[in-house]
Motif scaffolding. Structure first.
Motif, mmCIF file in Angstrom:
data_model
loop_
_atom_site.group_PDB
_atom_site.id
_atom_site.type_symbol
_atom_site.label_atom_id
_atom_site.label_comp_id
_atom_site.label_asym_id
_atom_site.label_seq_id
_atom_site.Cartn_x
_atom_site.Cartn_y
_atom_site.Cartn_z
ATOM 1 N N VAL A 178 66.162 -0.449 -10.783
ATOM 2 C CA VAL A 178 65.659 0.741 -10.117
ATOM 3 C C VAL A 178 66.490 1.031 -8.877
ATOM 4 N N VAL A 179 66.939 2.280 -8.720
ATOM 5 C CA VAL A 179 67.681 2.696 -7.533
ATOM 6 C C VAL A 179 66.684 3.278 -6.528
ATOM 7 N N ASP A 180 66.693 2.737 -5.322
ATOM 8 C CA ASP A 180 65.752 3.123 -4.268
ATOM 9 C C ASP A 180 66.545 3.662 -3.076
ATOM 10 N N ASN A 181 66.496 4.978 -2.852
ATOM 11 C CA ASN A 181 67.247 5.600 -1.756
ATOM 12 C C ASN A 181 66.474 5.487 -0.455
ATOM 13 N N ARG A 182 67.117 4.890 0.562
ATOM 14 C CA ARG A 182 66.529 4.759 1.896
ATOM 15 C C ARG A 182 67.561 5.220 2.936
ATOM 16 N N PRO A 183 67.824 6.530 3.015
ATOM 17 C CA PRO A 183 68.887 7.018 3.902
ATOM 18 C C PRO A 183 68.537 6.892 5.379
ATOM 19 N N GLY A 184 69.584 6.843 6.193
ATOM 20 C CA GLY A 184 69.404 6.809 7.636
ATOM 21 C C GLY A 184 70.345 5.844 8.322
ATOM 22 N N ALA A 185 70.786 6.223 9.532
ATOM 23 C CA ALA A 185 71.636 5.368 10.369
ATOM 24 C C ALA A 185 72.897 4.922 9.648
ATOM 25 N N GLY A 186 73.504 5.828 8.877
ATOM 26 C CA GLY A 186 74.747 5.494 8.195
ATOM 27 C C GLY A 186 74.626 4.358 7.205
ATOM 28 N N GLY A 187 73.430 4.205 6.635
ATOM 29 C CA GLY A 187 73.207 3.142 5.658
ATOM 30 C C GLY A 187 72.680 1.854 6.241
ATOM 31 N N ASN A 188 72.601 1.761 7.569
ATOM 32 C CA ASN A 188 72.194 0.495 8.194
ATOM 33 C C ASN A 188 70.699 0.212 8.061
ATOM 34 N N ILE A 189 69.877 1.260 7.933
ATOM 35 C CA ILE A 189 68.444 1.028 7.710
ATOM 36 C C ILE A 189 68.244 0.314 6.376
ATOM 37 N N ALA A 190 68.905 0.815 5.354
ATOM 38 C CA ALA A 190 68.802 0.198 4.029
ATOM 39 C C ALA A 190 69.374 -1.212 4.037
ATOM 40 N N ALA A 191 70.513 -1.400 4.706
ATOM 41 C CA ALA A 191 71.120 -2.733 4.761
ATOM 42 C C ALA A 191 70.177 -3.728 5.435
ATOM 43 N N GLY A 192 69.455 -3.271 6.452
ATOM 44 C CA GLY A 192 68.477 -4.134 7.114
ATOM 45 C C GLY A 192 67.340 -4.525 6.181
ATOM 46 N N LEU A 193 66.913 -3.583 5.335
ATOM 47 C CA LEU A 193 65.862 -3.885 4.357
ATOM 48 C C LEU A 193 66.337 -4.939 3.366
ATOM 49 N N VAL A 194 67.580 -4.811 2.937
ATOM 50 C CA VAL A 194 68.138 -5.800 2.013
ATOM 51 C C VAL A 194 68.216 -7.165 2.687
ATOM 52 N N ALA A 195 68.703 -7.189 3.911
ATOM 53 C CA ALA A 195 68.869 -8.458 4.630
ATOM 54 C C ALA A 195 67.542 -9.188 4.800
ATOM 55 N N ARG A 196 66.459 -8.436 4.943
ATOM 56 C CA ARG A 196 65.153 -9.049 5.191
ATOM 57 C C ARG A 196 64.339 -9.279 3.917
ATOM 58 N N ALA A 197 64.844 -8.852 2.769
ATOM 59 C CA ALA A 197 64.090 -8.993 1.521
ATOM 60 C C ALA A 197 63.955 -10.474 1.140
ATOM 61 N N THR A 198 62.796 -10.848 0.676
ATOM 62 C CA THR A 198 62.538 -12.243 0.316
ATOM 63 C C THR A 198 62.028 -12.391 -1.113
ATOM 64 N N ASP A 199 62.084 -11.308 -1.903
ATOM 65 C CA ASP A 199 61.503 -11.345 -3.243
ATOM 66 C C ASP A 199 62.483 -11.799 -4.320
#
Length: 328
Positions: free
Chosen positions: A71-92
């Motif tokens: 599944v592709v989940d678009n989370r735009p904002g801050a030049g992609g850094n918001i999404a990168a932060g979500l990935v970095a914190r993912a624990t699933d």
């Protein structure tokens, strides 16, 4: 009689061991099977953007290879850094990200308030595709080829260059080019590349580094002129254009890229499996052509290959940021 009892006990033990193995093996496989549910690719840009298009080109073949929906989940904002932060914190263990260079290299250096550290919180998976930027000038420019840099050096700070903003790859790349070519045009930031192009057409700026998808349409239409590309050699994205190195600019290599990264907590075995599958997928002829049509040259690397690129680009761009005191 004693022999019979011994044989009976041995048979019983063998049967018990076989039953235990039959139970343990599926249980272990169930515990190690991955992915066990849909895999999510977080993209830090809106639908229709280059990272989004690439993620969607990979989702179906990756789903077929993994045996789970992707599944592709678009989370735009801050030049992609918001999404990168979500990935970095993912624990699933079922979340990865499709990112651009800045998200995996200089995000924290450029803005210390960034909520993740790309060098410690992200696990490189695979460099998917690269593309140079195109050094572009107005169609009315009289100096081209190597002679352009002679004219630019002579003009000093009377010339301007445009970018879609402070800290963008076009901004950092031009500052790198200035140091390599010995020229001194002044930075003029705009809201986006369409405004940069309009400013070039209007004569407010004399040059810009543009993505091939934007630059080549203007060049082929005769409204802008291309000097060369920022890759080390010629690129299959625009094979007719020389590299800036061919024009005498030493040590000039700059590419934009898309890559897949995972949380640093994702087990190494899963990272390696993803890298192997993604490398195979992007090199399929039909996928390669789709990516080329989007303005990208396929790479496809191991995790270590991407890690090496991250380290090299981080060092080069950190030097530009520090030397020029760049802050967004």
């Amino acid at each position: 009689m004693i022999l019979s009892n011994r044989l009976h006990r041995r048979h019983a033990l063998a049967t018990a061991a076989a039953l235990a193995a039959a139970w343990v093996l599926p249980t272990a496989q169930a515990q190690t099977a991955w992915p066990s549910r849909p895999l999510k690719i977080i993209v830090g840009f809106p639908g229709g953007s280059s990272p989004d298009l690439m993620a969607r080109a990979l989702a179906e073949p990756l789903s077929q290879a993994l045996g789970q929906p992707v599944v592709v989940d678009n989370r735009p904002g801050a030049g992609g850094n918001i999404a990168a932060g979500l990935v970095a914190r993912a624990t699933d263990d079922h979340t990865i990200g499709l990112m651009i260079n800045g998200n995996m290299t200089i995000a924290k250096i450029l803005n210390p308030a960034t909520t993740y550290d790309p060098l410690t919180d992200l696990a490189p998976v695979s460099l998917l595709a690269v593309s140079p930027l195109v050094l572009t000038v107005p169609a009315s420019a009289t100096a081209t080829g190597a002679g352009f840099f002679d004219a630019a050096r002579a003009a000093g700070d009377r010339w301007n260059y445009g970018t879609p903003g402070v800290g963008t790859v076009a901004h950092l790349g031009m500052e790198l080019l200035k140091s390599r070519a010995g020229m001194a045009p002044v930075h003029v930031p705009y809201q986006g590349n369409p405004q940069v192009i309009a400013a070039m057409l209007g004569g407010q700026i004399q040059m810009a580094l543009l993505p091939p998808g934007l630059a080549l349409a203007q060049v082929r239409g005769g409204t802008l002129r291309a000097i060369g590309v920022t890759s080390r050699g010629r690129s299959s994205v625009a094979p007719e254009l020389p590299s800036l190195a061919e024009l005498g600019v030493r040590d000039m290599q700059l590419e934009i890229w898309n890559a897949v990264a995972a949380p640093n907590s994702l087990p190494k075995a899963h990272v390696n499996r993803l890298a192997t599958l993604l490398t195979e997928i992007v090199r399929r002829p039909e996928v390669r052509q789709t990516i080329l049509n989007q303005g990208w040259q396929v790479a496809g690397t191991s995790p270590e290959g991407l890690a090496q690129r991250v380290r090299a680009d981080t060092a080069a761009m950190a030097d530009v940021i520090t030397r020029n005191h760049i802050r967004p």
